[in-house]
Design a protein around this motif. Structure first.
Motif, PDB file in Angstrom:
ATOM      1  N   MET A 106       0.837  -1.187   0.000  1.00  0.00           N
ATOM      2  CA  MET A 106       0.000   0.000   0.000  1.00  0.00           C
ATOM      3  C   MET A 106       0.877   1.244   0.000  1.00  0.00           C
ATOM      4  O   MET A 106       1.959   1.257   0.546  1.00  0.00           O
ATOM      5  N   GLY A 107       0.314   2.272  -0.623  1.00  0.00           N
ATOM      6  CA  GLY A 107       1.043   3.521  -0.697  1.00  0.00           C
ATOM      7  C   GLY A 107       1.026   4.255   0.630  1.00  0.00           C
ATOM      8  O   GLY A 107       0.151   4.057   1.463  1.00  0.00           O
ATOM      9  N   ASN A 108       1.998   5.096   0.825  1.00  0.00           N
ATOM     10  CA  ASN A 108       2.063   5.838   2.072  1.00  0.00           C
ATOM     11  C   ASN A 108       1.657   7.298   1.892  1.00  0.00           C
ATOM     12  O   ASN A 108       1.632   8.049   2.844  1.00  0.00           O
ATOM     13  N   ILE A 109       1.335   7.706   0.655  1.00  0.00           N
ATOM     14  CA  ILE A 109       0.861   9.062   0.405  1.00  0.00           C
ATOM     15  C   ILE A 109      -0.610   8.981   0.024  1.00  0.00           C
ATOM     16  O   ILE A 109      -0.995   8.223  -0.857  1.00  0.00           O
ATOM     17  N   VAL A 110      -1.433   9.744   0.708  1.00  0.00           N
ATOM     18  CA  VAL A 110      -2.864   9.759   0.422  1.00  0.00           C
ATOM     19  C   VAL A 110      -3.220  11.130  -0.136  1.00  0.00           C
ATOM     20  O   VAL A 110      -2.886  12.158   0.451  1.00  0.00           O
ATOM     21  N   GLU A 111      -3.862  11.115  -1.288  1.00  0.00           N
ATOM     22  CA  GLU A 111      -4.300  12.349  -1.931  1.00  0.00           C
ATOM     23  C   GLU A 111      -5.783  12.237  -2.238  1.00  0.00           C
ATOM     24  O   GLU A 111      -6.331  11.145  -2.298  1.00  0.00           O
ATOM     25  N   THR A 112      -6.408  13.365  -2.472  1.00  0.00           N
ATOM     26  CA  THR A 112      -7.799  13.400  -2.890  1.00  0.00           C
ATOM     27  C   THR A 112      -7.838  13.906  -4.322  1.00  0.00           C
ATOM     28  O   THR A 112      -7.173  14.875  -4.663  1.00  0.00           O
ATOM     29  N   ALA A 113      -8.595  13.213  -5.158  1.00  0.00           N
ATOM     30  CA  ALA A 113      -8.727  13.612  -6.559  1.00  0.00           C
ATOM     31  C   ALA A 113     -10.151  13.335  -7.005  1.00  0.00           C
ATOM     32  O   ALA A 113     -10.874  12.574  -6.369  1.00  0.00           O
ATOM     33  N   LYS A 114     -10.530  13.972  -8.116  1.00  0.00           N
ATOM     34  CA  LYS A 114     -11.901  13.791  -8.598  1.00  0.00           C
ATOM     35  C   LYS A 114     -11.914  13.060  -9.933  1.00  0.00           C
ATOM     36  O   LYS A 114     -10.979  13.141 -10.731  1.00  0.00           O
ATOM     37  N   CYS A 115     -13.015  12.361 -10.172  1.00  0.00           N
ATOM     38  CA  CYS A 115     -13.263  11.718 -11.456  1.00  0.00           C
ATOM     39  C   CYS A 115     -13.417  12.819 -12.496  1.00  0.00           C
ATOM     40  O   CYS A 115     -14.106  13.808 -12.268  1.00  0.00           O
ATOM     41  N   ARG A 116     -12.786  12.653 -13.638  1.00  0.00           N
ATOM     42  CA  ARG A 116     -12.864  13.695 -14.666  1.00  0.00           C
ATOM     43  C   ARG A 116     -14.238  13.768 -15.312  1.00  0.00           C
ATOM     44  O   ARG A 116     -14.551  14.734 -15.971  1.00  0.00           O
ATOM     45  N   PHE A 117     -15.072  12.763 -15.117  1.00  0.00           N
ATOM     46  CA  PHE A 117     -16.390  12.765 -15.740  1.00  0.00           C
ATOM     47  C   PHE A 117     -17.496  13.273 -14.819  1.00  0.00           C
ATOM     48  O   PHE A 117     -18.291  14.115 -15.216  1.00  0.00           O
ATOM     49  N   CYS A 118     -17.542  12.768 -13.597  1.00  0.00           N
ATOM     50  CA  CYS A 118     -18.652  13.147 -12.714  1.00  0.00           C
ATOM     51  C   CYS A 118     -18.230  14.050 -11.558  1.00  0.00           C
ATOM     52  O   CYS A 118     -19.082  14.607 -10.869  1.00  0.00           O
ATOM     53  N   GLY A 119     -16.933  14.171 -11.303  1.00  0.00           N
ATOM     54  CA  GLY A 119     -16.447  15.033 -10.234  1.00  0.00           C
ATOM     55  C   GLY A 119     -16.444  14.390  -8.850  1.00  0.00           C
ATOM     56  O   GLY A 119     -16.092  15.042  -7.869  1.00  0.00           O
ATOM     57  N   GLN A 120     -16.822  13.116  -8.763  1.00  0.00           N
ATOM     58  CA  GLN A 120     -16.812  12.402  -7.481  1.00  0.00           C
ATOM     59  C   GLN A 120     -15.401  12.412  -6.903  1.00  0.00           C
ATOM     60  O   GLN A 120     -14.439  12.059  -7.572  1.00  0.00           O
ATOM     61  N   MET A 121     -15.272  12.830  -5.658  1.00  0.00           N
ATOM     62  CA  MET A 121     -13.964  12.877  -5.000  1.00  0.00           C
ATOM     63  C   MET A 121     -13.610  11.495  -4.451  1.00  0.00           C
ATOM     64  O   MET A 121     -14.465  10.794  -3.916  1.00  0.00           O
ATOM     65  N   THR A 122     -12.343  11.131  -4.598  1.00  0.00           N
ATOM     66  CA  THR A 122     -11.849   9.824  -4.173  1.00  0.00           C
ATOM     67  C   THR A 122     -10.494   9.998  -3.513  1.00  0.00           C
ATOM     68  O   THR A 122      -9.702  10.837  -3.931  1.00  0.00           O
ATOM     69  N   GLN A 123     -10.225   9.204  -2.499  1.00  0.00           N
ATOM     70  CA  GLN A 123      -8.889   9.196  -1.897  1.00  0.00           C
ATOM     71  C   GLN A 123      -8.023   8.216  -2.668  1.00  0.00           C
ATOM     72  O   GLN A 123      -8.426   7.088  -2.937  1.00  0.00           O
ATOM     73  N   ILE A 124      -6.841   8.675  -3.025  1.00  0.00           N
ATOM     74  CA  ILE A 124      -5.891   7.887  -3.799  1.00  0.00           C
ATOM     75  C   ILE A 124      -4.668   7.626  -2.928  1.00  0.00           C
ATOM     76  O   ILE A 124      -4.131   8.546  -2.330  1.00  0.00           O
ATOM     77  N   GLU A 125      -4.240   6.374  -2.863  1.00  0.00           N
ATOM     78  CA  GLU A 125      -3.011   6.028  -2.153  1.00  0.00           C
ATOM     79  C   GLU A 125      -1.921   5.743  -3.180  1.00  0.00           C
ATOM     80  O   GLU A 125      -2.153   5.054  -4.161  1.00  0.00           O
ATOM     81  N   ALA A 126      -0.741   6.283  -2.944  1.00  0.00           N
ATOM     82  CA  ALA A 126       0.373   6.084  -3.867  1.00  0.00           C
ATOM     83  C   ALA A 126       1.677   5.998  -3.089  1.00  0.00           C
ATOM     84  O   ALA A 126       1.763   6.445  -1.948  1.00  0.00           O
ATOM     85  N   ASP A 127       2.667   5.424  -3.734  1.00  0.00           N
ATOM     86  CA  ASP A 127       3.995   5.315  -3.128  1.00  0.00           C
ATOM     87  C   ASP A 127       4.788   6.603  -3.267  1.00  0.00           C
ATOM     88  O   ASP A 127       5.750   6.820  -2.559  1.00  0.00           O
ATOM     89  N   GLU A 128       4.390   7.444  -4.222  1.00  0.00           N
ATOM     90  CA  GLU A 128       5.079   8.711  -4.443  1.00  0.00           C
ATOM     91  C   GLU A 128       4.057   9.788  -4.771  1.00  0.00           C
ATOM     92  O   GLU A 128       2.913   9.498  -5.088  1.00  0.00           O
ATOM     93  N   LYS A 129       4.493  11.017  -4.698  1.00  0.00           N
ATOM     94  CA  LYS A 129       3.627  12.152  -4.989  1.00  0.00           C
ATOM     95  C   LYS A 129       3.170  12.092  -6.444  1.00  0.00           C
ATOM     96  O   LYS A 129       3.979  11.903  -7.342  1.00  0.00           O
ATOM     97  N   LEU A 130       1.851  12.208  -6.667  1.00  0.00           N
ATOM     98  CA  LEU A 130       1.298  12.184  -8.009  1.00  0.00           C
ATOM     99  C   LEU A 130       1.060  13.602  -8.508  1.00  0.00           C
ATOM    100  O   LEU A 130       0.764  14.501  -7.719  1.00  0.00           O
ATOM    101  N   THR A 131       1.154  13.779  -9.814  1.00  0.00           N
ATOM    102  CA  THR A 131       0.752  15.057 -10.391  1.00  0.00           C
ATOM    103  C   THR A 131      -0.779  15.110 -10.342  1.00  0.00           C
ATOM    104  O   THR A 131      -1.446  14.091 -10.124  1.00  0.00           O
ATOM    105  N   ALA A 132      -1.329  16.288 -10.569  1.00  0.00           N
ATOM    106  CA  ALA A 132      -2.794  16.436 -10.578  1.00  0.00           C
ATOM    107  C   ALA A 132      -3.409  15.532 -11.645  1.00  0.00           C
ATOM    108  O   ALA A 132      -4.441  14.887 -11.409  1.00  0.00           O
ATOM    109  N   ALA A 133      -2.775  15.461 -12.816  1.00  0.00           N
ATOM    110  CA  ALA A 133      -3.297  14.622 -13.903  1.00  0.00           C
ATOM    111  C   ALA A 133      -3.244  13.137 -13.539  1.00  0.00           C
ATOM    112  O   ALA A 133      -4.188  12.385 -13.825  1.00  0.00           O
ATOM    113  N   GLN A 134      -2.163  12.709 -12.896  1.00  0.00           N
ATOM    114  CA  GLN A 134      -2.049  11.305 -12.486  1.00  0.00           C
ATOM    115  C   GLN A 134      -3.096  10.954 -11.427  1.00  0.00           C
ATOM    116  O   GLN A 134      -3.706   9.881 -11.483  1.00  0.00           O
ATOM    117  N   ALA A 135      -3.296  11.852 -10.477  1.00  0.00           N
ATOM    118  CA  ALA A 135      -4.291  11.612  -9.429  1.00  0.00           C
ATOM    119  C   ALA A 135      -5.692  11.562 -10.024  1.00  0.00           C
ATOM    120  O   ALA A 135      -6.500  10.697  -9.659  1.00  0.00           O
TER     121      ALA A 135
END
Length: 75
Positions: free
Chosen positions: A1-30
């Motif tokens: 599991m990733g140790n960085i948690v970010e919040t990002a939205k679906c590009r279609f509906c805007g639903q916010m989701t928490q994303i876990e990653a091993d490294e910092k993601l760009t806005a586009a990646q998230a």
């Protein structure tokens, strides 16, 4: 599991989701990750299309690898 948690939205509906990653993601990646986990109709269609493209790319790579390894040209 990733140790960085970010919040990002679906590009279609805007639903916010928490994303876990091993490294910092760009806005586009998230946003891509959020879209790939969303269940809205548009996101699900996008996920299916992306999977079809990835499978097609994998098959092309396999064909090229076979040609290179056997020394024969693809027909």
């Amino acid at each position: 599991m990733g140790n960085i948690v970010e919040t990002a939205k679906c590009r279609f509906c805007g639903q916010m989701t928490q994303i876990e990653a091993d490294e910092k993601l760009t806005a586009a990646q998230a946003e891509e990750q959020a879209t790939m986990t969303c269940n809205c109709t548009e996101a699900v269609e996008y996920q299916k299309e992306r999977q079809r493209k990835e499978k097609s790319n994998d098959e092309c790579i396999c064909l090229v690898w076979r040609e290179c390894s056997t020394g024969q040209e693809m027909r």
